[in-house]
Design an enzyme around this catalytic site. Structure first.
Site, mmCIF file in Angstrom:
data_model
loop_
_atom_site.group_PDB
_atom_site.id
_atom_site.type_symbol
_atom_site.label_atom_id
_atom_site.label_comp_id
_atom_site.label_asym_id
_atom_site.label_seq_id
_atom_site.Cartn_x
_atom_site.Cartn_y
_atom_site.Cartn_z
ATOM 1 N N LYS A 1 -17.982 -6.279 7.853
ATOM 2 C CA LYS A 1 -16.718 -7.020 7.726
ATOM 3 C C LYS A 1 -15.991 -6.904 9.057
ATOM 4 O O LYS A 1 -15.818 -5.800 9.572
ATOM 5 C CB LYS A 1 -15.891 -6.359 6.614
ATOM 6 C CG LYS A 1 -14.930 -7.282 5.904
ATOM 7 C CD LYS A 1 -14.383 -6.558 4.674
ATOM 8 C CE LYS A 1 -12.987 -7.000 4.332
ATOM 9 N NZ LYS A 1 -12.420 -6.211 3.238
ATOM 10 N N HIS B 1 0.837 -1.209 0.000
ATOM 11 C CA HIS B 1 0.000 0.000 0.000
ATOM 12 C C HIS B 1 0.874 1.263 0.000
ATOM 13 O O HIS B 1 0.598 2.222 -0.724
ATOM 14 C CB HIS B 1 -0.872 0.056 1.266
ATOM 15 C CG HIS B 1 -1.889 -1.031 1.400
ATOM 16 N ND1 HIS B 1 -1.983 -1.821 2.513
ATOM 17 C CD2 HIS B 1 -2.887 -1.445 0.566
ATOM 18 C CE1 HIS B 1 -2.979 -2.677 2.384
ATOM 19 N NE2 HIS B 1 -3.546 -2.482 1.199
HETATM 20 P P1 ADP Z 1 -9.815 -3.873 -0.163
HETATM 21 O O1 ADP Z 1 -10.253 -4.232 1.229
HETATM 22 O O2 ADP Z 1 -10.694 -2.919 -0.892
HETATM 23 O O3 ADP Z 1 -9.361 -5.058 -0.986
HETATM 24 P P2 ADP Z 1 -7.138 -3.309 0.613
HETATM 25 O O4 ADP Z 1 -6.942 -2.554 1.874
HETATM 26 O O5 ADP Z 1 -6.807 -4.760 0.659
HETATM 27 O O6 ADP Z 1 -8.554 -3.014 0.056
HETATM 28 O O7 ADP Z 1 -6.281 -2.652 -0.527
HETATM 29 C C1 ADP Z 1 -6.517 -1.348 -0.985
HETATM 30 C C2 ADP Z 1 -5.888 -1.178 -2.352
HETATM 31 O O8 ADP Z 1 -4.511 -1.476 -2.276
HETATM 32 C C3 ADP Z 1 -6.447 -2.084 -3.442
HETATM 33 O O9 ADP Z 1 -6.442 -1.362 -4.649
HETATM 34 C C4 ADP Z 1 -5.447 -3.209 -3.519
HETATM 35 O O10 ADP Z 1 -5.420 -3.815 -4.792
HETATM 36 C C5 ADP Z 1 -4.167 -2.450 -3.241
HETATM 37 N N1 ADP Z 1 -3.123 -3.301 -2.696
HETATM 38 C C6 ADP Z 1 -3.196 -4.149 -1.658
HETATM 39 N N2 ADP Z 1 -2.031 -4.795 -1.447
HETATM 40 C C7 ADP Z 1 -1.173 -4.337 -2.408
HETATM 41 C C8 ADP Z 1 0.182 -4.623 -2.776
HETATM 42 N N3 ADP Z 1 0.888 -5.533 -2.118
HETATM 43 N N4 ADP Z 1 0.713 -3.945 -3.814
HETATM 44 C C9 ADP Z 1 -0.024 -3.056 -4.494
HETATM 45 N N5 ADP Z 1 -1.303 -2.752 -4.230
HETATM 46 C C10 ADP Z 1 -1.875 -3.373 -3.197
#
Ligand code: ADP
Length: 167
Positions: A41, A17
């Site tokens: 959730k 992130h």
């Molecule tokens: P959600 O609960 O909506 O899936 P997340 O908190 O898991 O959201 O992730 C938020 C955003 O960050 C999403 O666009 C996800 O694809 C992206 N993301 C999560 N992990 C990674 C990573 N390791 N590298 C790049 N982007 C990521």
């Protein structure tokens, strides 16, 4: 002024992130990170804890703001005068889901566009759910999350263990 929002659960925020946040913040004038409060959730961290960790790990980025939100993403974008949604793409498996939402959001608010940043290869296997799982098994998460988040994870697990012992 170009404002974008970067929404997610961030339960917890990972290096994956943070990489997307750093890169997006260089493309736009202002990036608002929206931490989703989702009552249906069950999250490991409360929305307040997730906002706190995101503020800490983005404090070196002056054009990044962190706030919680609930409800429709398109309304959150409008409230922040944002016309851009940022999402990260790790694998093809992310794509179908992301495409569906990008199209749905655009049909709700045609002025809204979603831009996707492809993850750095070194972070493509990192997910919040893997971090939560590793923490439960007391594995090292230092390759996945910054030290501040790692400490919050350890404190959380300690608290949960203490609660379980009481029961
Ligand atoms: P959600 O609960 O909506 O899936 P997340 O908190 O898991 O959201 O992730 C938020 C955003 O960050 C999403 O666009 C996800 O694809 C992206 N993301 C999560 N992990 C990674 C990573 N390791 N590298 C790049 N982007 C990521």
């Amino acid at each position: 002024m170009k404002t974008a929002i970067y929404p997610g659960s961030f339960d917890p925020v990972t290096y994956g992130h943070i990489d997307i946040i750093e890169r997006a913040s260089q493309i736009v004038d202002k990036l608002v990170i929206g931490v989703l409060f989702n009552s249906s959730k069950t999250a490991l961290f409360s929305v307040e804890e997730r906002v706190k960790m995101l503020k800490e790990v983005t404090k070196h980025l002056p054009n990044v703001e962190v706030t919680d939100f609930s409800g429709m993403l398109v309304d959150f974008a409008e409230a922040n005068d944002a016309r851009i949604i940022v999402r990260g793409l790790r694998a093809v498996s992310d794509f179908e889901y992301e495409k569906q939402w990008a199209q749905a959001n655009r049909s709700l608010k045609p002025q809204l566009d979603t831009i996707f940043l492809v993850t750095n290869a070194q972070y493509s296997y990192i997910s919040s759910s893997a971090v939560r799982e590793l923490t439960r098994f007391k594995c090292d998460t230092s390759l996945f999350v910054p030290p501040f988040v790692e400490q919050m994870l350890l404190d959380k697990i300690k608290m949960e263990d203490a609660k379980n012992e009481q029961n």
